[in-house]
Write a protein that holds these residues in place. Structure first.
Motif, short mmCIF file in Angstrom:
data_model
loop_
_atom_site.label_atom_id
_atom_site.label_comp_id
_atom_site.label_asym_id
_atom_site.label_seq_id
_atom_site.Cartn_x
_atom_site.Cartn_y
_atom_site.Cartn_z
N ARG A 157 18.20 75.02 56.85
CA ARG A 157 19.07 75.12 58.02
C ARG A 157 20.07 73.95 58.08
O ARG A 157 20.95 73.93 58.91
N ILE A 158 19.87 72.99 57.21
CA ILE A 158 20.74 71.81 57.23
C ILE A 158 21.96 72.08 56.36
O ILE A 158 21.83 72.57 55.24
N PRO A 159 23.15 71.79 56.88
CA PRO A 159 24.33 71.99 56.04
C PRO A 159 24.34 70.94 54.94
O PRO A 159 23.83 69.83 55.14
N ASN A 160 24.87 71.28 53.80
CA ASN A 160 24.89 70.35 52.67
C ASN A 160 25.61 69.06 53.08
O ASN A 160 26.79 69.08 53.36
N PRO A 161 24.88 67.94 53.12
CA PRO A 161 25.49 66.71 53.62
C PRO A 161 26.68 66.25 52.77
O PRO A 161 27.58 65.60 53.29
#
Lengths: 558, 651
Positions: B484-488
């Protein structure tokens, strides 16, 4: 004559591993020395019954051909003529090898001597010769040569303790598996052993697995599965076939002067603007932290989704040499994760100026085969996990599910074509073909050796095994007029639908009853089912396929 | 706006059109002490929104209308009507220019503007500027604190007009539409503390709120009130740059089992290692023009003259042991492995669990295989296969080739049954050549065997750090979902690009706090694992092995300049000898005619000069002889670089 067969096998084996060697690492120097020969041939000819067939150098096409000549019946004859068999002195052979090493002016990073034999008492109990050999072996080992024994089973068993235990190098570490202690009874196994040893085990990176403030376990990262590619080409000058060098220069288009790295910047174009950064800023943007693994927490194994895959996994093993105590903590972590069936979730920065990825550390216990040879090493497999951006939004087409009858028929098909998958079972035809081609060109062969495309379905075999099952399945799922091989009909243009509609399929009551009896109603399309409902005055509330079918069955059974 | 775009962008056939209408009037600047004003929050919403559009390059046109402005500039202003409303920007594709304008020109002003008037201006703008073009998605986003007097008589006309022209509305307010509604289902969220709510709403705000509700409920939308957002929630959602989105491309093919059973299928990439869409281009540092920089590769023979060879005179060769076998491209093409092209053919079936190892998945993607669209028969046939595999816990081993020119693979097709769809998931498996069977020392070793106390320390660590737990209702809660984390990397990339575009000449900003937090251990876990970690630390002694630092005794080849400096500092070897070692390395480096080696030599010479200030004899004499040898050795390029690099150092 026994010696002769051994010789033959030995040569063949050497030849094969040699071919492998040429393919895997062409920069290694290899020599082939026979001992216990009739003839002698070695530098300064100071040793009898030692035959240096090939001096220490990079193996090339010519050498492959020369070893090839020793194979088979003809080869055995040739071997008997050129080298013959005679008295054995392993000590002399080792001494000769030592000379070969010392004659090389290059600095060798790694020196290895493999003794191929099937005799556990090469000197037949001659203690003087045994002692000589021991002394020479220890001299060699002192100069950094690793001595391995590649021995075949002999009747009555190959007893290492009789002699060879003093010759071979001790395992690197007392914990290292005694890989070479068990004799092999099959040539293939031995070959595998030679091959397995060929691969250099090199860590991609050594870094810390940080569990919390001040708790750093040193680990090495290893690539255990890497997509093999054709080796890179070398550019040659057409006229002379000599290699050329390439020079790349960056210069100013107008002034023609060379540009220093400081005279170059990087840019990206967005929203009508060129956004410019310094070269080191481009690197700095990617930097989040120093390389390392940082533990976030643990999750039950079933939380790892099969489709969370973005690149091949790597392998983790402790590095006791970097941080003492790493192996113990690593081992405890491995044991507990495995016992509790959980994986560790970590943030992972694999090298300098690399953005982070999340990874799952899957515990893998050590496994040995019957011969005590390690099949899987102990450690964690590192699975890379995708970020939100790595998922694509799909709009899956919706279809009715198959009925149990249809599923059961397919299960019969699946069971007929069942086989035991082995990950080493499939060679890459592209690479194999390339190597065969190279071999053919290098050795002036008429045509490259044929390859067997192992990833081609064996269609005839499959058809034969399935027999009538295919037709039975097709009868269950496909209507008679349907041909899956045909190109899909061109998309209907809106507005002209009337003319192009499929002819209406009217079913008679008997046909319908037959369908009900054979459980084949599911084969019919929804419009056909709807028409049938209308035709037989079946009132349905739903429009879903299963509802239509249920309604028809209820009506026709009553 | 977040949900709006992610939903509509795909269904919008033509361009999406949005008018951002922001209140910059007097009351917007009010704020409780220590809180951001409504103006600042609303500006952030607009900024983040435009940012997303610019860097994701969506098909969108934007206009910006401000009200409550000191000046008036709009086509409807006449006879004292529609005052204090300024059309800041007409419908256009959003660009960096707009970002800069918002940063610098959108400032709090001191008048009051009627939000319904402003809405009419926006509708008029949409009407006139989209005339004659095809637009299906027209949207007005209104950002205000609703703290103004309004002429409510026009409400009905406006609603009719909006409905007729198919314009959708979104409101962004400092406070939630209904107290209780906002809290629903958001129990995890920290109390955002909407400004203004504490003190209660003013009479105008209450009255206006009723108007907003009336409008949203009478528009032809499913749940109109869902389109009323608070500034804070909007910022939170807009914080992330839009994820990289790519339209899935269908791959139609036939799944075959033997010669006579085939099923029409279509494949899509479902998961793949997404790379940034744009590459960095090289530009000249002065002009920022890429056309000013040219990179050129030339080939030359390895002789003294470095005779240049034309590209056409070069053929390819491959190493075969010590030999190099020439192998022309034509021959390679003719002799290479060829196949019949696109295929998805079953080789056989095998057990799922024991045989297919997760860590042996290859490639960088997962394909999802469905039955061909609009082919119900294919649907049923594939469903039978999927269900059969699922019931037997087996997978299909298949040969997969994307097309004739791509290399065929071997892979596994797993059954995947979800509530609303069924498919096969294909993943590539290794070839024999890909696997490296490394052996590692066993950890079942007395030296490393953990004691029972140690094992139980690890046990309690795992207990304290379980990321999946059951709540009171017996439902599973996952505290950390990487997917769920966008690619940092992308987030940081765009943050920096935005910064550079808006504030050129200033250093890059630090990583945004929300991103740092998203990548870190959840706070609950950090607290919970503290004690078990302390125990662990006591139970497992870890000591970093001191690397025996060898005293440098000679100038090495890895970093000669560093070694040189170190040796001079040590003062063990005589100065002259160290200089000689360095020049020896420089000469070695210069025998490689390559810019990288040149640069390394130059750093050596720089170090040489810097250490020679007291005693320049060695330096001067070496440089003299080096200069003399340049023409003979064909090192003119190097000399040019050296002069450029040292120009300021020469005296």
């Amino acid at each position: 004559s026994k010696k002769q067969t051994w010789m033959k096998k030995q040569t063949m084996e050497h030849y094969q591993s040699w071919i492998g060697k040429i393919i895997s690492s062409d920069k290694d120097l290899v020599a082939l020395v026979f001992y216990g020969t009739e003839e002698s041939k070695n530098p300064r000819n100071s040793f009898k019954h030692v035959y240096v067939y090939h001096d220490l150098s990079e193996p090339g096409a010519k050498r492959v051909q020369e070893v090839d000549a020793l194979r088979g019946e003809k080869g055995a004859k040739l071997a008997a003529e050129t080298i013959g068999s005679g008295e054995t002195s392993l000590g002399d052979a080792l001494w000769c090898c030592a000379n070969l090493y010392s004659d090389i002016k290059l600095r060798l990073s790694h020196k290895r001597l493999m003794i191929f034999t099937c005799r556990d008492e090469p000197h037949g109990g001659d203690s003087v010769k045994d002692r000589q050999a021991r002394t020479k072996a220890s001299d060699l080992k002192e100069t950094g040569v690793v001595i391995d024994l590649m021995h075949l089973m002999k009747p009555g068993g190959f007893d290492i303790s009789l002699f060879f235990c003093d010759i071979v190098s001790p395992p690197e570490d007392e914990s290292e598996l005694g890989l070479q202690l068990q004799p092999s009874d099959k040539l293939e196994d031995l070959l595998k052993r030679v091959r397995a040893k060929e691969l250099k085990k090199r860590a991609l990176a050594r870094l810390n697995l940080c569990l919390g403030e001040g708790i750093n376990v040193a680990v090495g990262i290893y690539a255990t599965a890497v997509a093999a590619r054709k080796p890179g080409s070398i550019k040659l000058y057409r006229e002379t076939n000599e290699p050329v060098r390439s020079k790349t220069r960056t210069f100013h288009t107008q002034t023609g002067s060379l540009l220093l790295p400081s005279e170059i910047k990087k840019a990206q174009y967005y929203g009508g603007k060129e956004i410019v950064m310094e070269r080191d800023e481009v690197d700095a943007i990617k930097k989040f932290d120093d390389p390392g693994l940082f533990l976030i927490g643990f999750k039950p194994m079933e939380k790892l989704k099969l489709h969370h895959h973005i690149r091949p996994a790597v392998f983790l093993y402790p590095e006791e040499d970097e941080v003492k105590g790493s192996s113990c903590l690593f081992s405890a972590l491995l044991k507990k994760c495995s016992e509790r069936n959980v994986f560790a979730l970590c943030r992972f920065i694999s090298r300098r100026n690399y953005p982070p990825r999340f990874v799952a550390l899957l515990p893998q216990n050590e496994e040995l085969d019957e011969g005590k040879v390690q099949i899987t090493p102990p450690g964690f497999n590192v699975i890379y996990l995708p970020f939100a951006d790595d998922f694509r939004t799909l709009d899956p087409p919706q279809f009715p599910s198959a009925s149990q009858t249809q599923v059961d028929k397919m299960k019969e098909i699946v069971s007929k074509l069942r086989f035991k998958y082995r990950s080493e079972g499939f060679e890459n035809p592209v690479i194999q073909q390339h190597f065969r081609n190279l071999e053919a060109l290098a050795l002036d062969m008429m045509a490259p050796e044929e390859i067997e495309d192992l990833i081609m379905p064996k269609v005839d075999q499959i058809d034969q095994r399935l027999g009538p099952l295919v037709q039975e399945f097709k009868d269950l799922v496909y209507p008679a007029y349907y041909n899956p091989e045909s190109k899909p009909a061109a998309k209907r243009k809106t507005g002209q639908s009337g003319a192009e509609k499929k002819p209406k399929v009217e079913l008679t009551e008997d046909e319908l009853k037959a369908h009900v009896q054979n459980n084949t109603l599911v084969k019919l399309t929804v419009p056909v089912l709807k028409d049938a409902c209308k035709q037989f005055g079946v009132r349905t509330t739903g429009t879903k396929k299963q509802e239509l079918i249920d309604a028809l069955i209820a009506r026709l059974r009553s | 706006m977040f949900s709006y775009l992610s939903l509509k962008a795909q269904t919008c056939e033509s361009w999406l059109t949005v008018v951002l209408c922001m209140d910059v009037g007097l009351t917007m600047s009010n704020s409780a002490p220590g809180e951001e004003s409504s103006f600042e929050l609303a500006k952030k919403v607009i900024q983040k929104f435009v940012q997303r559009q610019v860097f994701s390059e969506t098909k969108i046109e934007l206009a910006l209308v401000l009200f409550g402005t000191d000046s008036t500039d709009n086509p409807l202003s006449q006879d004292g009507q529609y005052q204090n409303i300024r059309v800041h920007r007409h419908l256009r594709i959003p660009d960096c220019e707009l970002l800069i304008e918002i940063e610098n020109q959108v400032q709090p002003e001191s008048k009051e503007g009627d939000w319904l008037d402003a809405l009419v201006v926006c509708m008029d703008l949409l009407h006139t500027e989209t005339k004659g073009k095809k637009y299906d998605c027209l949207n007005i986003a209104l950002l205000t604190d609703l703290n103004t007097q309004t002429n409510e008589e026009s409400l009905e006309v406006i609603i009719n007009n909006l409905t007729q022209s198919g314009i959708t509305m979104q409101f962004f307010l400092p406070f939630p539409v209904e107290e209780d509604k906002e809290g629903q289902g958001d129990s995890e969220r920290r109390d955002p503390g909407h400004p203004g709510t504490g003190k209660g709403l003013s009479r105008e705000q209450k009255k206006n709120m009723e108007l907003v509700k009336e409008m949203m409920l009478s528009l032809d939308v499913e749940d109109g009130l869902d389109e009323i957002h608070t500034f804070r929630n909007a910022i939170e959602e807009l914080c992330m740059f839009k994820r990289v989105e790519r339209r899935p491309v269908a791959w139609p093919c036939q799944l075959t089992i033997g010669s006579s059973l085939s099923i029409r299928i279509v494949g899509y990439k479902a998961v793949t290692d997404e790379k940034p869409k744009k590459m960095w281009i090289t530009v000249d540092a002065q002009s920022h023009q890429k056309d000013d920089v040219k990179r050129e590769t030339v080939y030359c023979l390895d002789d003294d003259n470095e005779t240049e060879v034309q590209k056409d005179d070069i053929i390819q060769g491959f190493r075969y042991g010590s030999d190099i076998v020439p192998f022309s491209k034509v021959d390679q093409e003719q002799m290479k492995y060829k196949h019949d092209g696109k295929c998805f053919a079953v080789l056989g079936f095998t057990k799922q669990s024991a045989v297919i190892h997760r860590h042996q998945f290859m490639g960088s993607q997962i394909l999802k295989i469905f039955a061909a669209r609009d082919d119900e028969h294919a649907g049923v046939a594939l469903s039978a296969l999927i269900r059969a595999l699922n019931e037997l816990q087996m997978v299909a081993i298949v040969r997969y080739a994307y097309n004739r020119t791509s290399n065929p693979q071997v892979g596994a097709a797993f059954p995947c049954i979800k509530q609303d769809s069924e498919c096969l998931m294909y993943v590539q498996l290794p070839f024999m050549e890909d696997l490296r069977h490394f052996t590692f020392p066993s950890l079942e070793n007395k030296k490393f065997t953990p004691s029972d106390a140690q094992l139980s320390a690890v046990d309690s660590l795992i207990d304290s750090m379980m990321l999946v737990e059951e709540d009171e209702n017996g439902e599973q809660r996952d505290l950390f979902k990487p997917h769920r984390i966008p690619n940092p990397a992308f987030q940081r990339h765009f943050q920096c690009l935005h910064h550079r575009a808006v504030s050129p000449g200033t250093p890059l900003p630090p990583i945004e706090p929300w991103l740092k937090a998203a990548l870190d251990r959840p706070e609950v876990i950090t607290e919970r694992c503290q004690d078990p970690l302390d125990v662990l630390k006591r139970k497992f002694p870890l000591t970093e092995v001191e690397k025996k630092k060898k005293l440098k005794t000679s100038v090495g080849s890895v970093d000669p300049a560093r070694d040189f400096r170190a040796l001079i500092k040590q003062k063990i070897l005589p100065f002259g000898e160290v200089c000689q070692q360095l020049t020896h390395r420089i000469e070695q480096l210069l025998s490689n005619k390559n810019t990288q080696y040149y640069m390394k030599s130059i750093t050596c010479i720089q170090a040489f000069r810097e250490q020679s200030l007291a005693n320049a004899e060695h330096y001067n004499s070496y440089l003299q002889s080096l200069k003399g040898s340049i023409p003979n050795r064909g090192l003119e390029v190097f000399w040019e670089l050296l002069v450029q690099g040292m120009i300021c150092l020469f005296t």
